[in-house]
Design a protein around this motif. Structure first.
Motif, PDB file in Angstrom:
ATOM      1  N   UNK A  91       0.803  -1.213   0.000  1.00 27.22           N
ATOM      2  CA  UNK A  91       0.000   0.000   0.000  1.00 27.22           C
ATOM      3  C   UNK A  91       0.845   1.276   0.000  1.00 27.22           C
ATOM      4  N   UNK A  92       2.036   1.206  -0.539  1.00 34.04           N
ATOM      5  CA  UNK A  92       2.861   2.403  -0.711  1.00 34.04           C
ATOM      6  C   UNK A  92       3.066   2.601  -2.212  1.00 34.04           C
ATOM      7  N   UNK A  93       2.552   3.688  -2.729  1.00 40.39           N
ATOM      8  CA  UNK A  93       2.598   3.914  -4.177  1.00 40.39           C
ATOM      9  C   UNK A  93       4.036   3.898  -4.681  1.00 40.39           C
ATOM     10  N   UNK A  94       4.291   3.067  -5.666  1.00 38.16           N
ATOM     11  CA  UNK A  94       5.616   2.977  -6.260  1.00 38.16           C
ATOM     12  C   UNK A  94       6.532   1.977  -5.596  1.00 38.16           C
ATOM     13  N   UNK A 420      -2.623  -4.848  -3.462  1.00 36.82           N
ATOM     14  CA  UNK A 420      -1.802  -3.764  -4.001  1.00 36.82           C
ATOM     15  C   UNK A 420      -2.699  -2.543  -4.089  1.00 36.82           C
ATOM     16  N   UNK A 421      -2.121  -1.369  -4.128  1.00 38.04           N
ATOM     17  CA  UNK A 421      -2.936  -0.165  -4.267  1.00 38.04           C
ATOM     18  C   UNK A 421      -3.775  -0.276  -5.531  1.00 38.04           C
ATOM     19  N   UNK A 422      -5.063  -0.028  -5.378  1.00 40.52           N
ATOM     20  CA  UNK A 422      -5.986  -0.184  -6.480  1.00 40.52           C
ATOM     21  C   UNK A 422      -6.788  -1.464  -6.407  1.00 40.52           C
ATOM     22  N   UNK A 433      -3.299   4.408  -6.331  1.00 42.89           N
ATOM     23  CA  UNK A 433      -2.794   3.191  -6.948  1.00 42.89           C
ATOM     24  C   UNK A 433      -1.336   3.392  -7.312  1.00 42.89           C
ATOM     25  N   UNK A 434      -0.692   2.321  -7.704  1.00 47.72           N
ATOM     26  CA  UNK A 434       0.718   2.432  -8.058  1.00 47.72           C
ATOM     27  C   UNK A 434       0.856   3.192  -9.376  1.00 47.72           C
TER      28      UNK A 434
END
Length: 737
Positions: A91-94, A420-422, A433-434
């Motif tokens: 949950x950390x973008x990138x 995952x983000x998103x 999201x990533x």
């Protein structure tokens, strides 16, 4: 009470610090330490009023603020920050998102999984986190279950090997390692054995069956130093996992000597009242949860008042709470949180999250996770040429156009998969999201690696979640004008994950109509599957010239799959889960008990479409000259075997050699055969090598009718080869005396 704050003195023994701090705590402060709450809620209420011991879903500056607020409370007990770092810092973008656990398992590479976990731990620590809820040790049997993709597959031995590798990677050099996080063995235990594949339904598992197949990976994790366990949601024999004292205390803590902490899954204590209805109120639920052996109660804010009420009503003694608080505080002191509470680091975030080295490892893991399921000669695509396949096929001709078709060809969320983000589990974090730039889809990879004179065209054709077929004609037109079609099918986040079990395993949406239409064009087709779990494939997919299974291959998965298509890499992955031809064949796992009448259904085979351990290569491996080095071996010894593996093809490759054991006569029914060892063997073209396996005889055990794990003397067979299929295995006998 001694006024000297011994608990703040790092030179004092942990036990001394724990007792000093415990003696200063009020009952409500003790109860707070047994709680883990969602940081997306009211933090002031959680920390300021309830003095919670742990928070989840909070990182970066938000984590720093929570840590500071906890240190400002009366006793300044640091909060333990946790999150779902499932296959990367989710949950950390990138952040680096690796292939999902099922995908990584197909590498059969413990070193790679350990390295991936080390990267995840370092990236999580940089953002203020000290605990990840990974790995999943659930044993997959019903493929309809929505969380199949979170598992390592269907074999207890392999699950234990891969899980211990990830645990080692997460926990690093020890509890005080600045780049380590606590690992979590979950979901303890039997959660995956569902009714109808439905998530968290009653699991009909006897204690003997639990000990036979579901507990061994967890026992390995506990004895291997994993410092956190998480309970399952389900009940067994009428007892919710969270209320199962035999499982949580007698087995885990007393029999196995587990010294870490046991956390419930999301609102499991509340579910004792709300869903499972075995407790009439939260006071009863709090007493049951504590007495059963749970240490931290996740996402049940009502536990605070419930536990206090339980003490007032005499349902729970304060001394019983003290015993659990000791475990939580001991861990916090051992982690060094009182000296370094774990603030995030902007410098470390900038240096390591999604850095080039982590991206390179991600690509390496994705490459090793790919499984070549079928290839009639089309792959790899020759440099600048496309082979026409089938009998009497003409020589390769120049490759002028590739049509990349399918809904998952250019879908980052489908490629990243669950957690995952998103994906929907968490709306917070540092982005929705990533970044698209961090994900290389298969379309991206094909465009990047295609020969300069080759045109790459693309059409989704249909959706995974809609039956709208209006886009299929345009996709078919692109296919007809191409030399080769790369057809990318699978599932998507709407159809996978927690609470999202499926009634079938068929291709959803318009995908079957799309694959049928592409097949009718007659254009050579490579199917790439981007999916969370095994699917039932129609004839149009099974009849394709080539099939590559990628599962959810992570951020670099598209690049890895494109490299396989063009022969930049030689696929080496092998399935850790069996694929059925039909959903009604379930369960289809390879190590089923002996004794059924017949070997097939009246209307269908019982053989899988693709078996556990199966995977092809661009070269060909042969096995020969199997020798039993210990024809008769004692129960305390090693059973040793040698086999010659030859690369009989034209290019270098990696073979995953598998050893299975068959106990010929057992005192209680047992599996037909069981995986007991495997080796990754790299061989140059034409190279042959003698490969030795040494298997401790203690691994040749069964669980008898009394529930005891024993090695029974008698005749055994060893099977060594390329997969679990009988036709892929050499066989020899030996004896245990």
């Amino acid at each position: 009470m001694n006024d000297a704050p011994l608990y703040k003195d790092a030179k004092q023994p942990v036990a001394t610090r724990v007792e000093d701090l415990l003696s200063r705590m009020t009952l409500d402060e003790k109860v707070g330490q047994l709680m883990q709450l969602d940081a997306q809620g009211d933090l002031e209420d959680a920390i300021g009023r309830m003095k919670v011991g742990s928070l989840l879903h909070c990182n970066g500056k938000d984590a720093d603020a929570a840590i500071r607020r906890a240190l400002d409370t009366r006793l300044g007990i640091p909060v333990l920050m946790a999150d779902d770092g499932i296959h990367g810092h989710s949950f950390w973008a990138g952040a680096t998102i690796f292939p999902t656990q099922l995908a990584m398992a197909c590498s059969w590479d413990t070193g790679l999984l350990e390295a991936a976990a080390r990267v995840t731990a370092a990236e999580m620590r940089a953002t203020g986190l000290k605990w990840t809820f990974s790995p999943v040790l659930c044993l997959t049997r019903d493929l309809r279950w929505g969380r199949v993709g979170e598992t390592f597959g269907e074999d207890p031995y392999l699950i234990g090997e891969l899980a211990c590798a990830m645990i080692k990677g997460y926990q690093g050099k020890g509890l005080d390692d600045p780049d380590a996080v606590l690992a979590t063995a979950k979901h303890y235990a039997g959660y995956s054995e569902t009714l109808g594949g439905r998530d968290a339904s009653e699991a009909n598992i006897s204690r003997r069956y639990l000990r036979s197949y579901f507990l061994p990976p967890f026992e390995r994790a506990a004895k291997g130093g994993c410092m956190a366990f998480m309970t399952g949601y389900q009940s067994m024999d009428g007892i919710p996992a969270t209320a199962n004292r035999w499982l949580l205390t007698e087995v885990l803590k007393e029999e196995w000597g587990f010294e870490g902490i046991l956390v419930t899954d999301w609102n499991n204590v509340g579910n004792l009242v709300l869903d499972q209805k075995v407790c009439k109120d939260m006071a009863e639920a709090a007493a049951v949860a504590v007495r059963s052996g749970n240490d931290l109660m996740m996402a049940t804010p009502q536990f605070y008042e419930g536990a206090l009420e339980a003490v007032r009503r005499g349902l729970l003694a304060e001394a019983e709470i003290d015993a659990v608080v000791r475990r939580v505080l001991s861990l916090k002191f051992s982690l060094g949180l009182f000296e370094d509470p774990g603030y995030s680091s902007e410098r470390r975030i900038e240096e390591i999250i999604g850095c080039a080295a982590h991206r390179d490892l991600n690509l390496e893991v994705a490459r090793a996770s790919l499984v070549l399921l079928k290839n009639d000669g089309l792959l790899p695509l020759a440099e600048g040429a496309a082979a026409r396949t089938g009998a009497g096929a003409a020589a390769p001709r120049p490759l002028r156009r590739i049509a990349v078709i399918g809904p998952n060809a250019d879908d980052p969320i489908a490629q990243l998969g669950d957690w995952s983000l998103g994906s929907g589990q968490m709306s917070g974090g540092n982005g929705p999201q990533h970044p698209r730039s961090s994900v290389v889809t298969l379309l991206d990879g094909i465009r990047e690696l295609a020969p300069p004179a080759c045109e790459v065209v693309h059409a989704a054709g249909c959706s995974v979640v809609s039956e709208d077929e209006s886009g299929i004609p345009a996709a078919v037109e692109l296919a007809r004008g191409a030399d080769v079609v790369v057809l990318v099918l699978g599932d998507r986040i709407e159809l996978i994950g927690e609470t999202k079990s499926t009634a079938t395993l068929e291709l959803m949406g318009g995908q079957r109509a799309l694959s049928d239409a592409i097949a009718r064009t007659g254009v050579p087709t490579i199917v790439v599957l981007v999916n969370s779990k095994p699917l039932v494939m129609p004839r149009s997919v099974l009849g394709a010239a080539a099939i590559i299974e990628a599962f959810n291959p992570g951020m670099m998965g598209g690049r890895a799959a494109a490299e396989a298509v063009f022969g930049r890499i030689n696929p080496s992955g092998k399935l850790t889960i069996s694929f059925p031809y039909h959903v009604g064949q379930q369960p289809i796992f390879y190590n089923q008990a002996r004794g059924q009448h017949g070997s097939r259904y009246a209307d269908l085979t019982q053989e899988p479409a693709f078996a556990f351990g199966f995977g092809l290569s661009y070269t060909r491996f042969t096995y020969g000259d199997l020798k039993v080095l210990t024809p008769s071996v004692g129960r305390g010894g090693l059973a040793s075997f040698e086999v010659t593996i030859t690369n009989a093809g034209g290019r270098e490759g990696v073979e995953i050699a598998q050893l299975y054991i068959e106990d010929i006569v057992t005192s209680s029914t047992w599996a037909q055969k069981e995986l007991k060892a495997f080796r990754r063997v790299s061989l140059a073209a034409g190279e042959a090598r003698r490969v030795r396996f040494d298997v401790p005889v203690s691994e040749l055990s069964i669980v008898d009718a009394e529930g005891r794990r024993v090695v029974e003397p008698g005749e055994f067979r060893v099977h060594i080869g390329a997969s679990s299929r009988p036709q892929d295995l050499l066989c020899a006998g030996f004896a245990v005396v």
